[in-house]
Design a protein around this motif. Structure first.
Motif, PDB file in Angstrom:
ATOM      1  N   ARG A 300       0.835  -1.201   0.000  1.00 63.73           N
ATOM      2  CA  ARG A 300       0.000   0.000   0.000  1.00 63.73           C
ATOM      3  C   ARG A 300       0.871   1.251   0.000  1.00 63.73           C
ATOM      4  NH1 ARG A 300      -2.819  -0.892   4.234  1.00 63.73           N
ATOM      5  NH2 ARG A 300      -4.830  -1.433   3.287  1.00 63.73           N
ATOM      6  N   ARG A 301       1.866   1.279   0.854  1.00 64.46           N
ATOM      7  CA  ARG A 301       2.740   2.452   0.933  1.00 64.46           C
ATOM      8  C   ARG A 301       3.412   2.708  -0.412  1.00 64.46           C
ATOM      9  NH1 ARG A 301       5.852   0.526   4.409  1.00 64.46           N
ATOM     10  NH2 ARG A 301       4.539   1.044   6.202  1.00 64.46           N
ATOM     11  N   LEU A 304       0.635   3.804  -3.242  1.00 66.80           N
ATOM     12  CA  LEU A 304       0.001   5.112  -3.114  1.00 66.80           C
ATOM     13  C   LEU A 304       0.984   6.264  -3.246  1.00 66.80           C
ATOM     14  CD1 LEU A 304      -2.482   4.398  -0.165  1.00 66.80           C
ATOM     15  CD2 LEU A 304      -2.991   4.535  -2.605  1.00 66.80           C
ATOM     16  N   GLN A 305       2.231   5.963  -3.012  1.00 60.84           N
ATOM     17  CA  GLN A 305       3.230   7.040  -3.003  1.00 60.84           C
ATOM     18  C   GLN A 305       3.460   7.592  -4.405  1.00 60.84           C
ATOM     19  OE1 GLN A 305       6.391   6.489  -0.212  1.00 60.84           O
ATOM     20  NE2 GLN A 305       7.890   7.441  -1.576  1.00 60.84           N
ATOM     21  N   ALA A 377       2.804   9.353   5.777  1.00 57.72           N
ATOM     22  CA  ALA A 377       2.873   9.941   4.442  1.00 57.72           C
ATOM     23  C   ALA A 377       1.946  11.156   4.382  1.00 57.72           C
ATOM     24  CB  ALA A 377       2.457   8.919   3.392  1.00 57.72           C
ATOM     25  N   VAL A 379      -0.514  13.913   2.164  1.00 54.48           N
ATOM     26  CA  VAL A 379      -1.565  13.768   1.157  1.00 54.48           C
ATOM     27  C   VAL A 379      -1.750  15.072   0.400  1.00 54.48           C
ATOM     28  CG1 VAL A 379      -4.032  13.366   0.781  1.00 54.48           C
ATOM     29  CG2 VAL A 379      -2.778  11.984   2.450  1.00 54.48           C
ATOM     30  N   ILE A 420       1.312  10.947  -0.937  1.00 57.15           N
ATOM     31  CA  ILE A 420       0.222  10.211  -1.584  1.00 57.15           C
ATOM     32  C   ILE A 420      -0.620  11.218  -2.352  1.00 57.15           C
ATOM     33  CG2 ILE A 420      -1.880   8.871  -1.195  1.00 57.15           C
ATOM     34  CD1 ILE A 420      -0.516   7.640   1.226  1.00 57.15           C
ATOM     35  N   LEU A 431      -9.415   4.344  -0.421  1.00 60.63           N
ATOM     36  CA  LEU A 431      -8.392   4.537   0.608  1.00 60.63           C
ATOM     37  C   LEU A 431      -9.055   4.760   1.971  1.00 60.63           C
ATOM     38  CD1 LEU A 431      -5.490   4.938   1.544  1.00 60.63           C
ATOM     39  CD2 LEU A 431      -5.676   7.340   0.849  1.00 60.63           C
ATOM     40  N   PHE A 445      -6.432   0.042  -2.701  1.00 60.06           N
ATOM     41  CA  PHE A 445      -5.423   0.709  -3.531  1.00 60.06           C
ATOM     42  C   PHE A 445      -5.132  -0.132  -4.763  1.00 60.06           C
ATOM     43  CE2 PHE A 445      -3.074  -2.044  -0.657  1.00 60.06           C
ATOM     44  CZ  PHE A 445      -2.077  -2.603  -1.451  1.00 60.06           C
TER      45      PHE A 445
END
Length: 836
Positions: A300-301, A304-305, A377, A379, A420, A431, A445
């Motif tokens: 996920r990290r 989404l990054q 993170a 947004v 993100i 999300l 995601f």
């Protein structure tokens, strides 16, 4: 002397043996004594003291008889004594093998037999065909060879427009009506629902010409897809009588096992019913497996990054000059975007702390919209594509989306914090569900596996990768265990998670009531690795697979091939007992295909099994037929298509020739620069002439690009009965098997990616050239040529190909249009690069 016996030390003397005196015959008297004895004997005879003749006869006979009997008796006694003495020195050697005798085994899938076709029967069938079918439908010599093949296996190489369907129908008629084969001893396999429907109608029509009553229901039972044939086998197993296929969840028709299997099993889109099962399994596994939860967090990290962009990239160089200007309006831009998201009900998002923290970009300060503590993170909100693309801030020169794009590029190149970037409202909603711990809503995601054209929701990506692996005849966990990835490659985490998830999903699906199973699992259950399962099947379920006729065989997958071989092997093992009291005996396989039309390698199919048919399906004898006549297209279309595909590996000796009306008035295939307006104008010209037209496109965006130019015609067509419509809009892939007077191709055929994981599993499955590290990618380079061949050969009279100029990134990648040669009479190349 008997074989195996050798006399040692027994000899025979050359000297005559010495006999006792009593055994030696008396010597003859001197002549004076013989004269005196004769005179004395006569006197005694006159005195009747003796009988002269009897004396001579008795003396001579007794002497000779006694001498002969004595010699004979002596010889026999001596021979026996000598033989017995000789036996004492004989050596007995047994030359037979030590091991017990074992009959030989063959690898053939079929018995050594022949179809009972007499010259008289062939003559009668040909006469009936000549009488009942029109002149243009009469089989050619090559087609008759296919129809009358009497060997257990038959391979038919049939190019585009070769008339294979009519030949297959006549083959079935021959088996059923002239040889008396039972309908339940045969199966005709087609790949799609549409081709199945067309073949069923043609079969019923031809049987009617022979006054044979073949109902639609009987024809549907005979003409099947692989998937509709495997389902009854699984349902015969204890506990699986109501099993459902995962691929058809949500599209089942009430009551029919066949109906549920008729939907398109190759449609990779996930519907709501399927997604519910995927999400429920995900929720349970996430809660029970700490390792799976850890892998999902890492994926996920990464997913989404915001992806970094090289500072030398042209977009960065173009936008870095306005960094300060962009920073000066950033706070207002943030306000505008937040207002849009708030109005859409998409902001704020639970789990995201709304905070306008700042970050320095090249000495200028920009703002975030929020922070996710769980992922550590920041947004940034994006501009949803559904909003008005012309929307501007008050007094701004650029639309909001353009200002947002500039900011994103600067962040990609210069931001050193994890960011993100929420592209749209729906991504934010997924999300939010994920962050709220609502695992039943799924991971929330998208993930892009290297080699895929686009990202997909994580569970969809799992289904796609697992399906490809299983189509290759591999087990997911076994294949994953054999993969390797460079250090730091997130695909390693993806496939580890896939291994855990796929095992859990199969258990979850089987645990439903009634149980659910994927088609791939069904085929594997009855494949070569599980022959014992086939032995559980009753004879009536195997009999329809005894005499198989398979169309489009170039598109079979290793998984299907394994199932076919296992079934044929089991039918042979059961022997004559399986067909007691029936006309149809033994088994046979007739496959029709064209390796130049193999275009489904991206889902795990391979033309290898058709190109190497005799090796993959060994038989005591086989027939090979080449259908070279093309009844659809003129020679220029045929030659142009074959020129495009000629560099791809293929069955040797193929060269199609135009026949009948199709051979008249050839015109070249026209290759033009991409121009939607010009394409639409030319298409309308052919439509007004009363011709059927087909518009083929490579991707959905191509269809959208030309929609406005053809809207009036599309609306007109929609108001006509289906039989009167003359416009079809299809992808290159979905046009296979169809035709039109004029075909318009929009877009090049190009292999745009490299797939590390597919290369690995392709090699695991034994596909590709030996030692080829990019086995799948190289196979795809050949496949794009075959895809162009398929598209061109849909045309009967005219073909237009509108090709875009390759982008800088794709300029050196293989593309089908690079094979066009304007110097050939069958091409007319009107592109600017061709003229320069």
């Amino acid at each position: 002397m008997a074989a195996g016996f050798h006399c040692v030390g027994v000899g025979v003397s050359e000297e005559r043996p010495k006999l006792p005196l009593e055994l030696i015959a008396p010597a003859q008297l001197p002549w004076l004594r013989r004269l005196a004895a004769r005179l004395l004997g006569r006197g005694l005879s006159h005195l009747q003291a003796q009988h002269r003749d009897s004396w001579f006869q008795g003396h001579a006979s007794g002497q000779r008889t006694g001498h002969a009997d004595g010699l004979r008796e002596g010889y026999e006694e001596g021979r026996i004594d000598g033989y017995e003495a000789g036996r004492q020195v004989l050596v007995i050697r047994d030359t037979r093998p030590d091991a017990h005798a074992v009959p030989g085994l063959d690898d053939a899938l079929f018995d050594d037999w022949r179809l009972a076709l007499t010259a008289e029967l062939k003559k009668r069938f040909k006469a009936d065909v000549a009488q009942r079918l029109p002149a243009h439908a009469q089989p050619s010599a090559a087609q008759w060879k296919m129809i009358f093949s009497d060997t257990p296996s038959t391979c038919v190489i049939a190019g585009a427009g070769a008339g294979k369907s009519t030949s297959l129908v006549l083959r079935i008629l021959l088996l059923r009506h002239y040889l008396g084969y039972e309908l339940d001893a045969m199966t005709v396999v087609t790949f799609t629902r549409e081709s199945r429907k067309d073949f069923i109608n043609r079969l019923v029509q031809v049987f009617a010409l022979w006054q044979l009553d073949l109902s639609q229901a009987q024809a549907r039972e005979l003409v099947r897809t692989f998937h509709s044939r495997i389902l009854p086998l699984v349902r015969s197993l204890p506990g699986f009588s109501q099993v459902r296929a995962f691929e058809t969840l949500g599209s089942e028709m009430p009551g029919g096992s066949e109906a549920s299997a008729e939907s398109n099993p190759f449609d990779l889109r996930i519907n709501d019913a399927q997604r519910q099962q995927l999400n429920l399994c995900y929720r349970d596994l996430l809660g029970s497996s700490p390792r799976f939860a850890e892998l999902i967090a890492s994926l996920r990290r990464e997913a989404l990054q915001l992806k970094a962009l090289d500072r030398d990239h042209p977009d960065v160089q173009k936008r870095v000059a306005v960094t300060q200007l962009s920073a000066s309006r950033d706070e207002e831009l943030c306000d505008t975007l937040e207002d849009l998201w708030f109005a859409a009900g998409a902001w704020p998002i639970k789990g995201i702390e709304p905070s306008r923290e700042t970050v320095e970009i090249n000495g200028s300060r920009f703002h975030f919209h929020g922070h996710i503590a769980e992922l550590d993170a920041y947004v940034v909100l994006g501009f949803d594509p559904k909003e008005n693309q012309q929307y501007k801030r008050p007094s701004a020169k650029l639309p909001v989306w353009a200002e947002w794009v500039i900011k994103r590029t600067l962040f990609q190149a210069f931001c050193d914090k994890p960011v993100i970037w929420l592209e749209n409202y729906s991504a934010a909603k997924r999300l939010a569900s994920s962050l709220a711990g609502d695992a039943v809503a799924g991971p929330g995601f998208d993930y892009k596996v290297k080699g895929e054209l686009a990202a997909a929701p994580l569970l969809d990506a799992f289904v796609g990768a697992a399906g490809f692996i299983e189509n290759l005849g591999l087990e997911v966990n076994t294949a994953v265990a054999a993969m390797s990835f460079p250090a730091g490659d997130n695909d390693a985490l993806f496939f580890e998670a896939l291994g855990l998830y796929w095992k859990a999903l199969e258990a979850h699906l089987l645990g439903q009531s009634p149980p659910i199973m994927s088609y791939n699992r069904m085929f594997a259950l009855f494949g070569e690795n599980n022959p014992e399962n086939l032995r559980l099947l009753p004879d009536p379920l195997l009999r329809p697979l005894a005499h198989l006729m398979i169309d489009e065989f170039q598109d079979v997958s290793p998984q299907i091939v394994s199932w076919l071989r296992a079934c044929l092997r089991e039918i042979r093992r059961r022997g004559p007992a399986m067909q007691v009291g029936r006309v149809a005996q033994h088994s046979s396989l007739l496959c029709v295909g064209d390796d130049w039309q193999s275009i489904y390698g991206w889902r795990g199919s391979s033309p290898k099994y058709f190109m190497e048919f005799a090796k993959e399906f060994p038989a005591p004898s086989s027939t090979r037929v080449m259908l070279a006549d093309n009844y659809r297209s003129h020679q220029h279309i045929i030659d142009a298509a074959e020129h495009i595909v000629k560099s791809a590996p293929a069955i040797s000796g193929k060269k199609a020739r135009a026949c009948g009306p199709a051979a008249e008035t050839p015109v070249p295939v026209k290759v033009l620069e991409r121009d939607e307006a010009s394409l639409a104008e030319t298409l309308l010209e052919h439509y007004r002439k009363g011709e059927s037209v087909m518009l083929l496109y490579r991707k959905s965006s191509d269809k959208a690009a030309i929609a406005d130019h053809l809207q009036a015609l599309v609306n007109h067509e929609a108001g006509l009965p289906a039989a009167q419509r003359r416009l079809r809009q299809l992808t290159y892939h979905s046009a296979k098997g169809l035709q039109a007077d004029a075909v318009f191709m929009l877009g090049d055929c190009q292999h745009l990616t490299n797939s590390p994981y597919k290369n690995q599993v392709y090699r695991q499955a034994g596909l590709g050239r030996n030692g080829d590290a990019q086995a799948f990618d190289n196979a795809q380079k050949d496949e794009v040529l075959r895809l162009a061949y398929v598209a061109i050969t849909r045309a009967a009279k005219h073909c237009y190909w509108y090709v875009e100029k390759p982008t800088a990134e794709a300029a050196n990648l293989p593309r089908a249009s690079s094979q066009v040669d304007g110097r050939k009479v069958f091409f007319e190349d009107g592109r600017e690069m061709a003229r320069s």
